[in-house]
Design a protein around this motif. Structure first.
Motif, PDB file in Angstrom:
ATOM      1  N   LYS A 102       0.861  -1.183   0.000  1.00 16.76           N
ATOM      2  CA  LYS A 102       0.000   0.000   0.000  1.00 16.76           C
ATOM      3  C   LYS A 102       0.898   1.233   0.000  1.00 16.76           C
ATOM      4  O   LYS A 102       1.437   1.616   1.042  1.00 16.76           O
ATOM      5  CB  LYS A 102      -0.930   0.010   1.217  1.00 16.76           C
ATOM      6  N   ASN A 105       1.608   3.946   2.832  1.00 17.72           N
ATOM      7  CA  ASN A 105       0.719   3.441   3.876  1.00 17.72           C
ATOM      8  C   ASN A 105       0.966   4.093   5.227  1.00 17.72           C
ATOM      9  O   ASN A 105       0.026   4.320   5.998  1.00 17.72           O
ATOM     10  CB  ASN A 105       0.900   1.918   3.998  1.00 17.72           C
ATOM     11  N   VAL A 169      -2.164   6.540  -3.893  1.00 10.67           N
ATOM     12  CA  VAL A 169      -1.965   6.215  -2.482  1.00 10.67           C
ATOM     13  C   VAL A 169      -2.781   4.970  -2.138  1.00 10.67           C
ATOM     14  O   VAL A 169      -3.938   4.840  -2.520  1.00 10.67           O
ATOM     15  CB  VAL A 169      -2.386   7.398  -1.590  1.00 10.67           C
ATOM     16  N   GLY A 170      -2.136   4.038  -1.428  1.00 11.55           N
ATOM     17  CA  GLY A 170      -2.814   2.815  -1.042  1.00 11.55           C
ATOM     18  C   GLY A 170      -2.771   1.717  -2.076  1.00 11.55           C
ATOM     19  O   GLY A 170      -3.227   0.601  -1.822  1.00 11.55           O
ATOM     20  N   GLN A 171      -2.183   2.012  -3.251  1.00 11.91           N
ATOM     21  CA  GLN A 171      -2.073   1.015  -4.315  1.00 11.91           C
ATOM     22  C   GLN A 171      -0.698   0.338  -4.258  1.00 11.91           C
ATOM     23  O   GLN A 171       0.272   0.921  -3.788  1.00 11.91           O
ATOM     24  CB  GLN A 171      -2.271   1.680  -5.675  1.00 11.91           C
TER      25      GLN A 171
END
Length: 236
Positions: A102, A105, A169-171
């Motif tokens: 992520k 993160n 973001v978060g990928q």
């Protein structure tokens, strides 16, 4: 009188603007402490950066876990990990795959991770080593300690189309990172592309590396969460 009023009004605007700017300025990033931290991989050691030590943090504020053939790393303070048994000399390539499940993160901006080589006197006041680390936004840095920190490709590092960018973001984002010593040159290779090459003579000087022979390992910036797989050495 009219002139003085205008100056006073302008001064007030400037003062208010300054207050607004100060309120919007980002706060200093603080390295967190990871619950259940410590080194949980047989034979491995670690050292955090001097600034974190001055703040009272230790390597137990990070978490390094061996999970099968993978290493799960979650940082607080910036840290370098190595196994003293992992030594290499001459011409070689050290590589591994880094996956950030992520992106960003644990932080509000990109932080890097990568490969360490040329480690000597690790964990001591006279340690020296070199690393290449990638960010999930297309940039990379080449830096080291000798024993103080030094830069190889500049304060802001470099950019390359070879460095993968997270979709958001978060990928997830994955980088294959390698450092190669070949003849008189040391190179950083990311996703199969040489993104930077540096003469040995520029690195084997006072305040930098003692040798390009030594232990190898991995490096993580503060407040970062990633998985390392396939750490290996390839000889010509």
């Amino acid at each position: 009188m009219q002139f003085r009023l205008r100056v006073g009004w302008l001064s007030a605007v400037v003062l208010m603007s300054g207050v607004g700017y100060a309120q919007q300025a980002p706060a200093a990033v603080v390295a967190r402490s990871i619950a259940g931290g410590g080194i949980k991989a047989p034979g491995w050691m670690g050292t955090i950066d001097p600034d974190a030590v001055k703040q009272g943090q230790t390597v137990n504020d990070d978490k390094f876990v061996k999970d099968g053939n993978a290493y799960d790393v979650t940082t607080g303070p910036a840290v370098t990990y190595w196994n003293p048994a992992n030594k290499v000399s001459g011409d070689y390539t050290v590589s591994a795959t880094f996956t950030e499940p992520k992106y960003m993160n644990l932080n509000s901006h990109p932080h890097p991770y990568g490969i360490v080589i040329a480690g000597n006197e690790m964990g001591t006041a006279t340690q020296s080593y070199l690393y290449c680390a990638a960010y999930g936004n297309g940039t990379f840095i080449v830096r080291g300690f000798g024993p103080d920190a030094f830069q190889v490709n500049g304060r802001r590092g470099g950019t390359s189309d070879a460095v993968h960018k997270a979709a958001g973001v978060g990928q997830p984002v994955t980088q294959e990172i390698a450092m190669q010593v070949k003849g008189d040159t040391v190179s950083c290779i990311i996703n199969g592309t040489v993104v930077g090459s540096y003469p040995k003579t520029d690195l084997l000087t006072a305040g930098k590396l003692k040798s390009t022979d030594g232990v190898y390992g991995i490096r993580f910036a503060h407040n970062t969460d990633a998985v390392v797989t396939g750490l290996k050495v390839t000889k010509p």
